[in-house]
Design a protein around this motif. Structure first.
Motif, PDB file in Angstrom:
ATOM      1  N   SER A  60       0.026   7.714  25.792  1.00 51.78           N
ATOM      2  CA  SER A  60       0.254   8.813  24.843  1.00 51.78           C
ATOM      3  C   SER A  60       1.462   8.507  23.970  1.00 51.78           C
ATOM      4  N   SER A  61       2.486   7.858  24.525  1.00 54.21           N
ATOM      5  CA  SER A  61       3.643   7.460  23.717  1.00 54.21           C
ATOM      6  C   SER A  61       3.226   6.500  22.616  1.00 54.21           C
ATOM      7  N   ILE A  62       2.398   5.514  22.958  1.00 59.35           N
ATOM      8  CA  ILE A  62       1.963   4.539  21.966  1.00 59.35           C
ATOM      9  C   ILE A  62       1.139   5.205  20.870  1.00 59.35           C
ATOM     10  N   LEU A  63       0.203   6.088  21.252  1.00 59.18           N
ATOM     11  CA  LEU A  63      -0.635   6.746  20.250  1.00 59.18           C
ATOM     12  C   LEU A  63       0.157   7.730  19.395  1.00 59.18           C
ATOM     13  N   LEU A  64       1.111   8.446  19.985  1.00 59.01           N
ATOM     14  CA  LEU A  64       1.925   9.378  19.203  1.00 59.01           C
ATOM     15  C   LEU A  64       2.846   8.626  18.245  1.00 59.01           C
ATOM     16  N   LEU A  65       3.379   7.485  18.681  1.00 60.34           N
ATOM     17  CA  LEU A  65       4.170   6.649  17.769  1.00 60.34           C
ATOM     18  C   LEU A  65       3.290   6.116  16.637  1.00 60.34           C
ATOM     19  N   THR A  66       2.021   5.865  16.935  1.00 60.05           N
ATOM     20  CA  THR A  66       1.086   5.453  15.886  1.00 60.05           C
ATOM     21  C   THR A  66       0.883   6.578  14.875  1.00 60.05           C
ATOM     22  N   CYS A  67       0.732   7.811  15.369  1.00 62.02           N
ATOM     23  CA  CYS A  67       0.595   8.967  14.470  1.00 62.02           C
ATOM     24  C   CYS A  67       1.832   9.126  13.585  1.00 62.02           C
ATOM     25  N   ILE A  68       3.012   8.990  14.180  1.00 61.31           N
ATOM     26  CA  ILE A  68       4.257   9.090  13.419  1.00 61.31           C
ATOM     27  C   ILE A  68       4.317   8.007  12.349  1.00 61.31           C
ATOM     28  N   SER A  69       3.896   6.797  12.696  1.00 63.80           N
ATOM     29  CA  SER A  69       3.946   5.677  11.754  1.00 63.80           C
ATOM     30  C   SER A  69       2.978   5.890  10.590  1.00 63.80           C
ATOM     31  N   VAL A  70       1.764   6.357  10.890  1.00 66.46           N
ATOM     32  CA  VAL A  70       0.785   6.630   9.824  1.00 66.46           C
ATOM     33  C   VAL A  70       1.297   7.755   8.923  1.00 66.46           C
ATOM     34  N   HIS A  71       1.865   8.795   9.524  1.00 65.43           N
ATOM     35  CA  HIS A  71       2.409   9.913   8.747  1.00 65.43           C
ATOM     36  C   HIS A  71       3.519   9.443   7.811  1.00 65.43           C
ATOM     37  N   ARG A  72       4.407   8.608   8.319  1.00 66.05           N
ATOM     38  CA  ARG A  72       5.502   8.092   7.488  1.00 66.05           C
ATOM     39  C   ARG A  72       4.970   7.154   6.410  1.00 66.05           C
ATOM     40  N   PHE A  73       3.965   6.347   6.752  1.00 62.78           N
ATOM     41  CA  PHE A  73       3.360   5.445   5.774  1.00 62.78           C
ATOM     42  C   PHE A  73       2.749   6.220   4.610  1.00 62.78           C
ATOM     43  N   LEU A  74       2.015   7.285   4.916  1.00 64.73           N
ATOM     44  CA  LEU A  74       1.403   8.088   3.853  1.00 64.73           C
ATOM     45  C   LEU A  74       2.458   8.724   2.960  1.00 64.73           C
ATOM     46  N   GLY A  75       3.550   9.189   3.577  1.00 63.38           N
ATOM     47  CA  GLY A  75       4.608   9.828   2.796  1.00 63.38           C
ATOM     48  C   GLY A  75       5.335   8.866   1.878  1.00 63.38           C
ATOM     49  N   VAL A  76       5.415   7.594   2.285  1.00 60.32           N
ATOM     50  CA  VAL A  76       6.151   6.609   1.483  1.00 60.32           C
ATOM     51  C   VAL A  76       5.249   5.961   0.443  1.00 60.32           C
ATOM     52  N   CYS A  77       4.062   5.537   0.859  1.00 60.70           N
ATOM     53  CA  CYS A  77       3.200   4.746  -0.030  1.00 60.70           C
ATOM     54  C   CYS A  77       2.217   5.593  -0.839  1.00 60.70           C
ATOM     55  N   HIS A  78       1.875   6.773  -0.332  1.00 64.00           N
ATOM     56  CA  HIS A  78       0.938   7.645  -1.059  1.00 64.00           C
ATOM     57  C   HIS A  78       1.432   9.094  -0.990  1.00 64.00           C
ATOM     58  N   PRO A  79       2.608   9.372  -1.537  1.00 66.10           N
ATOM     59  CA  PRO A  79       3.226  10.699  -1.361  1.00 66.10           C
ATOM     60  C   PRO A  79       2.425  11.849  -1.943  1.00 66.10           C
ATOM     61  N   LEU A  80       1.742  11.646  -3.066  1.00 67.03           N
ATOM     62  CA  LEU A  80       1.010  12.742  -3.705  1.00 67.03           C
ATOM     63  C   LEU A  80      -0.417  12.850  -3.185  1.00 67.03           C
ATOM     64  N   ARG A  81      -1.106  11.728  -3.127  1.00 72.24           N
ATOM     65  CA  ARG A  81      -2.502  11.759  -2.672  1.00 72.24           C
ATOM     66  C   ARG A  81      -2.628  12.219  -1.224  1.00 72.24           C
ATOM     67  N   SER A  82      -1.587  11.971  -0.409  1.00 75.00           N
ATOM     68  CA  SER A  82      -1.676  12.294   1.023  1.00 75.00           C
ATOM     69  C   SER A  82      -1.203  13.705   1.352  1.00 75.00           C
ATOM     70  N   LEU A  83      -0.738  14.460   0.354  1.00 76.91           N
ATOM     71  CA  LEU A  83      -0.222  15.808   0.641  1.00 76.91           C
ATOM     72  C   LEU A  83      -1.218  16.692   1.393  1.00 76.91           C
ATOM     73  N   PRO A  84      -2.509  16.692   1.044  1.00 72.15           N
ATOM     74  CA  PRO A  84      -3.446  17.552   1.789  1.00 72.15           C
ATOM     75  C   PRO A  84      -3.596  17.159   3.260  1.00 72.15           C
ATOM     76  N   TYR A  85      -3.198  15.934   3.599  1.00 71.07           N
ATOM     77  CA  TYR A  85      -3.367  15.454   4.981  1.00 71.07           C
ATOM     78  C   TYR A  85      -2.076  15.510   5.788  1.00 71.07           C
ATOM     79  N   ARG A  86      -0.941  15.623   5.119  1.00 70.75           N
ATOM     80  CA  ARG A  86       0.346  15.681   5.821  1.00 70.75           C
ATOM     81  C   ARG A  86       0.756  17.140   6.020  1.00 70.75           C
ATOM     82  N   THR A  87      -0.054  17.847   6.788  1.00 65.05           N
ATOM     83  CA  THR A  87       0.187  19.267   7.045  1.00 65.05           C
ATOM     84  C   THR A  87       0.356  19.502   8.543  1.00 65.05           C
ATOM     85  N   ARG A  88       0.905  20.646   8.895  1.00 62.92           N
ATOM     86  CA  ARG A  88       1.090  20.991  10.303  1.00 62.92           C
ATOM     87  C   ARG A  88      -0.258  21.083  11.018  1.00 62.92           C
TER      88      ARG A  88
END
Length: 339
Positions: A109-137
């Motif tokens: 679960s630690s590995i998969l949650l770190l993967t989720c955090i990494s994907v979330h950060r990647f979307l925010g850095v590389c696709h900040p506008l297009r990823s807004l609908p997916y970076r939600t609570r």
């Protein structure tokens, strides 16, 4: 994270391995991890609970990470006692299965949650506008629920493989499985390693490679992410990569080598002894992630560190009698063979 050793396989017994070091080494390392991990993860959960605003996506992922760590850390006293007694397991088969299951649950679960955090950060850095609908609570909660479901489904076989037995007149708790079931466990262990570690690691590697390429382009990096977000991203990259380099990668490499050598029909005692020693030395060190994950929480954003100091200061000044300088209103709280 632990694995109860015992005089493990037929091959190891034939090669006459001495594992007396485990009684001191494992008891000491698990004690250190328990003493550090319990207050660190407890503090993160306490701060998150007292937060006066809805949790961000990153906080949702990190809180779930702390819950997984805390569940594992609470099992360490059983392991400390067992190794102090010289690999004797006095707690029965049900607790044996639970301790084994929680170890692997925390790990994957630690590995998969770190993967989720990494994907979330990647979307925010590389696709900040297009990823807004997916970076939600809502998507963060869906991601954590999916993570827990996948981990539990992957690890249900460990409840069958893990069991107790009597070796040299005393009860032991097999970490992986008993020697007679080892061939079935080997296939399961390799599939689990690929799906639970190798694939998520590849996703993280791709995300961070693209993030580094984006952040190292001055104009594009500054345009895509502000200086604060840029610093957070760099901290996240360094910390997650350090976690994998120090904890997860050595553990899975030494474990895979150890299992493969046990599986081979022809045994090289000297090589098997080296692999066994390397694996069992790194085994408790993978548990250090339970102490390092809270650091990710505090370094992922300055607000987390500031809130900790504010809470500590508030508790201190709050000791003054009502009406004194220290009084202030409180806001509404929202919310595998044995080893």
């Amino acid at each position: 994270m632990e694995k109860l050793d015992t005089n493990t396989s037929k091959e190891e017994r034939f090669c006459h391995f001495s594992e007396n070091y485990k009684q001191i080494y494992l008891s000491l390392t698990y004690s250190i991890i328990f003493v550090l991990g319990l207050p660190l993860n407890g503090t993160v959960l306490w701060l998150s609970w007292r937060q006066n605003k809805p949790w961000s996506c990153a906080t949702i992922y990190l809180v779930n990470l702390m819950v997984a760590d805390l569940l594992y850390v609470l099992t360490l006293p059983f392991l400390i006692i067992t190794y102090s007694l010289g690999d004797r397991w006095p707690f029965g088969e049900l607790l044996c299965k639970l301790v084994r299951f929680l170890f692997y649950t925390n790990l994957y679960s630690s590995i998969l949650l770190l993967t989720c955090i990494s994907v979330h950060r990647f979307l925010g850095v590389c696709h900040p506008l297009r990823s807004l609908p997916y970076r939600t609570r809502r998507h963060a909660l869906l991601g954590t629920a999916t993570t827990w479901a996948l981990v539990v489904l992957q690890l249900l076989p460990t409840l069958i493989f893990s069991q107790t037995d009597y070796v040299d007149g005393h009860m032991v708790c097999y970490d992986m499985t008993s020697p007679e079931n080892f061939h079935q466990f080997f296939a399961y262990g390799m599939v689990l390693m690929l799906s639970g570690f190798a694939l998520p690691s590849l996703v993280i590697l791709v995300c961070y490679s693209l993030m580094v390429r984006s952040l190292t382009k001055p104009e594009e990096g500054l345009m895509r992410a502000g200086s604060t977000a840029r610093a957070k991203s760099i901290r996240t990259i360094l910390l997650v990569c350090s976690l994998f380099a120090l904890c997860f990668v050595p553990f899975h490499i030494t474990r895979s080598l150890y299992l493969t050598l046990l599986y081979l029909p022809a045994q090289n005692c000297q090589l098997l002894m080296v692999a066994s020693l390397a694996y069992k030395i790194w085994r408790p060190l993978v548990s250090m992630s339970s102490c390092l994950n809270p650091v990710l929480y505090f370094l992922s954003g300055g607000n987390n560190r500031v809130r900790l100091f504010q809470e500590l200061r508030h508790n201190k000044v709050g000791e003054h009698p009502a009406g004194t300088k220290g009084e202030r209103p409180r806001g509404e709280q929202i919310w595998i063979l044995p080893r």
